[in-house]
Design a protein around this motif. Structure first.
Motif, PDB file in Angstrom:
ATOM      1  N   ILE A   8       8.475  -1.845 100.305  1.00 20.51           N
ATOM      2  CA  ILE A   8       8.848  -2.965  99.432  1.00 20.51           C
ATOM      3  C   ILE A   8       9.025  -2.482  97.995  1.00 20.51           C
ATOM      4  N   VAL A   9       8.101  -1.664  97.525  1.00 18.27           N
ATOM      5  CA  VAL A   9       8.183  -1.153  96.156  1.00 18.27           C
ATOM      6  C   VAL A   9       9.444  -0.312  95.974  1.00 18.27           C
ATOM      7  N   GLU A  10       9.802   0.454  96.982  1.00 19.84           N
ATOM      8  CA  GLU A  10      10.935   1.372  96.879  1.00 19.84           C
ATOM      9  C   GLU A  10      12.283   0.739  97.236  1.00 19.84           C
ATOM     10  N   MET A  11      12.293  -0.475  97.763  1.00 14.73           N
ATOM     11  CA  MET A  11      13.529  -1.044  98.302  1.00 14.73           C
ATOM     12  C   MET A  11      14.533  -1.505  97.266  1.00 14.73           C
ATOM     13  N   GLN A  12      14.108  -1.690  96.038  1.00 17.30           N
ATOM     14  CA  GLN A  12      15.006  -2.231  95.025  1.00 17.30           C
ATOM     15  C   GLN A  12      14.618  -1.671  93.660  1.00 17.30           C
ATOM     16  N   ASP A  13      15.525  -1.763  92.715  1.00 17.85           N
ATOM     17  CA  ASP A  13      15.247  -1.323  91.347  1.00 17.85           C
ATOM     18  C   ASP A  13      14.652  -2.496  90.578  1.00 17.85           C
ATOM     19  N   TRP A  14      13.349  -2.684  90.723  1.00 13.67           N
ATOM     20  CA  TRP A  14      12.648  -3.791  90.082  1.00 13.67           C
ATOM     21  C   TRP A  14      12.586  -3.580  88.580  1.00 13.67           C
ATOM     22  N   VAL A  15      12.602  -4.677  87.825  1.00 11.06           N
ATOM     23  CA  VAL A  15      12.439  -4.584  86.373  1.00 11.06           C
ATOM     24  C   VAL A  15      11.050  -4.018  86.081  1.00 11.06           C
ATOM     25  N   PRO A  35       4.020   2.081  90.098  1.00 12.69           N
ATOM     26  CA  PRO A  35       3.933   0.806  89.389  1.00 12.69           C
ATOM     27  C   PRO A  35       3.993   1.013  87.882  1.00 12.69           C
ATOM     28  N   ASP A  36       4.461  -0.005  87.181  1.00  8.46           N
ATOM     29  CA  ASP A  36       4.463   0.021  85.718  1.00  8.46           C
ATOM     30  C   ASP A  36       3.101  -0.378  85.174  1.00  8.46           C
ATOM     31  N   VAL A  37       2.469  -1.339  85.847  1.00  8.37           N
ATOM     32  CA  VAL A  37       1.167  -1.851  85.418  1.00  8.37           C
ATOM     33  C   VAL A  37       0.260  -1.964  86.634  1.00  8.37           C
ATOM     34  N   ILE A  38      -0.950  -1.463  86.477  1.00  5.82           N
ATOM     35  CA  ILE A  38      -1.995  -1.584  87.494  1.00  5.82           C
ATOM     36  C   ILE A  38      -3.175  -2.282  86.839  1.00  5.82           C
ATOM     37  N   VAL A  39      -3.749  -3.252  87.547  1.00  9.87           N
ATOM     38  CA  VAL A  39      -4.938  -3.951  87.057  1.00  9.87           C
ATOM     39  C   VAL A  39      -6.015  -3.790  88.129  1.00  9.87           C
ATOM     40  N   PHE A  40      -7.157  -3.262  87.738  1.00  7.77           N
ATOM     41  CA  PHE A  40      -8.228  -3.018  88.708  1.00  7.77           C
ATOM     42  C   PHE A  40      -9.577  -3.224  88.042  1.00  7.77           C
ATOM     43  N   ASP A  41     -10.610  -3.449  88.877  1.00  9.00           N
ATOM     44  CA  ASP A  41     -11.951  -3.636  88.324  1.00  9.00           C
ATOM     45  C   ASP A  41     -12.983  -2.692  88.920  1.00  9.00           C
ATOM     46  N   GLY A  42     -12.541  -1.776  89.785  1.00 16.25           N
ATOM     47  CA  GLY A  42     -13.486  -0.830  90.380  1.00 16.25           C
ATOM     48  C   GLY A  42     -14.322  -1.439  91.482  1.00 16.25           C
ATOM     49  N   LYS A  43     -13.891  -2.612  91.986  1.00 15.74           N
ATOM     50  CA  LYS A  43     -14.637  -3.288  93.048  1.00 15.74           C
ATOM     51  C   LYS A  43     -13.658  -3.788  94.100  1.00 15.74           C
ATOM     52  N   THR A  44     -14.154  -3.844  95.312  1.00 20.64           N
ATOM     53  CA  THR A  44     -13.415  -4.459  96.408  1.00 20.64           C
ATOM     54  C   THR A  44     -14.364  -5.435  97.068  1.00 20.64           C
ATOM     55  N   GLN A  45     -13.994  -6.699  97.054  1.00 21.26           N
ATOM     56  CA  GLN A  45     -14.848  -7.782  97.543  1.00 21.26           C
ATOM     57  C   GLN A  45     -16.239  -7.694  96.912  1.00 21.26           C
ATOM     58  N   LEU A 109       2.094 -13.478  86.716  1.00 20.98           N
ATOM     59  CA  LEU A 109       3.187 -14.328  87.197  1.00 20.98           C
ATOM     60  C   LEU A 109       3.835 -15.116  86.064  1.00 20.98           C
ATOM     61  N   SER A 110       3.047 -15.467  85.056  1.00 21.85           N
ATOM     62  CA  SER A 110       3.592 -16.284  83.970  1.00 21.85           C
ATOM     63  C   SER A 110       4.399 -15.480  82.961  1.00 21.85           C
ATOM     64  N   CYS A 111       4.110 -14.189  82.810  1.00 27.29           N
ATOM     65  CA  CYS A 111       4.768 -13.446  81.732  1.00 27.29           C
ATOM     66  C   CYS A 111       5.652 -12.290  82.193  1.00 27.29           C
ATOM     67  N   ALA A 112       5.693 -12.004  83.472  1.00 30.16           N
ATOM     68  CA  ALA A 112       6.541 -10.906  83.949  1.00 30.16           C
ATOM     69  C   ALA A 112       8.012 -11.293  83.858  1.00 30.16           C
ATOM     70  N   PRO A 113       8.862 -10.346  83.477  1.00 34.75           N
ATOM     71  CA  PRO A 113      10.292 -10.640  83.429  1.00 34.75           C
ATOM     72  C   PRO A 113      10.856 -10.930  84.828  1.00 34.75           C
ATOM     73  N   ALA A 114      11.957 -11.653  84.855  1.00 29.89           N
ATOM     74  CA  ALA A 114      12.620 -11.960  86.124  1.00 29.89           C
ATOM     75  C   ALA A 114      12.957 -10.669  86.861  1.00 29.89           C
ATOM     76  N   ASN A 115      12.901 -10.737  88.184  1.00 32.24           N
ATOM     77  CA  ASN A 115      13.161  -9.618  89.082  1.00 32.24           C
ATOM     78  C   ASN A 115      12.103  -8.523  88.982  1.00 32.24           C
ATOM     79  N   SER A 116      10.877  -8.953  88.651  1.00 35.62           N
ATOM     80  CA  SER A 116       9.739  -8.046  88.713  1.00 35.62           C
ATOM     81  C   SER A 116       9.023  -8.278  90.038  1.00 35.62           C
ATOM     82  N   LEU A 117       8.343  -7.262  90.510  1.00 30.04           N
ATOM     83  CA  LEU A 117       7.593  -7.342  91.747  1.00 30.04           C
ATOM     84  C   LEU A 117       6.113  -7.382  91.403  1.00 30.04           C
ATOM     85  N   ILE A 118       5.448  -8.437  91.836  1.00 29.41           N
ATOM     86  CA  ILE A 118       4.014  -8.565  91.605  1.00 29.41           C
ATOM     87  C   ILE A 118       3.330  -8.540  92.962  1.00 29.41           C
ATOM     88  N   ILE A 119       2.374  -7.635  93.086  1.00 29.74           N
ATOM     89  CA  ILE A 119       1.640  -7.466  94.336  1.00 29.74           C
ATOM     90  C   ILE A 119       0.160  -7.633  94.023  1.00 29.74           C
TER      91      ILE A 119
END
Length: 156
Positions: A8-15, A35-45, A109-119
């Motif tokens: 999915i990440v590689e399928m298109q030229d995302w903004v 990815p351009d931006v990664i957000v993490f907290d060092g925890k899973t569940q 979701l509120s501030c990403a430019p159009a045609n961005s991929l958010i996962i």
């Protein structure tokens, strides 16, 4: 999940490609298009995880920023940091959240430019993938304005 996200990440030229969550970010970092931006907290569940390693991020060219965000809430500082990273920073950036990153998906979701991929990760289910457009951004902005004031933490 790893192979599917990579495709999915590689399928298109995302903004922009924005990944929120430790496991999702680790899988996305395996794709040819980082990815351009990664957000993490060092925890899973809520348990400590080592899916995202800061030294590996730096080695891959990510700048590293730390921000605080309360569990189940959104701090103004965290929202501003994420939106600045998405819209103003011209390189790759990783945001380490002291607290919890889950609700920051709304800010992305509120501030990403159009045609961005958010996962973003969904515990025990996998990942959600959203391609942004102006309708999605407007709808999320409207919903953010309706949040109970205690959900958004203003830190002076």
């Amino acid at each position: 999940m790893s192979g599917q996200l990579r495709r999915i990440v590689e399928m298109q030229d995302w903004v922009k490609v924005i990944c929120l969550g430790d496991v999702v970010s680790a899988y996305c970092m395996e794709s040819a298009r980082l990815p351009d931006v990664i957000v993490f907290d060092g925890k899973t569940q809520r348990a400590e995880s080592k899916f995202v390693k800061e030294d590996l991020l730096r080695g891959m060219g990510f700048g590293l920023v730390e921000v605080s965000n309360p569990p189940g809430g959104l701090s103004v500082e965290a929202m501003e940091t994420l939106c600045d990273a998405i819209n103003s920073y011209n390189g790759r950036i990783a945001i380490k959240v002291n607290g919890e990153e889950d609700m920051l998906t709304l800010a992305a979701l509120s501030c990403a430019p159009a045609n961005s991929l958010i996962i973003y990760g969904i515990p025990n289910r996998g990942a959600a993938v959203v391609v942004t457009n102006t309708i999605i951004s407007h709808e999320v902005q409207t919903r953010l304005l309706r949040l109970v004031p205690s959900s958004i933490m203003v830190q002076a």
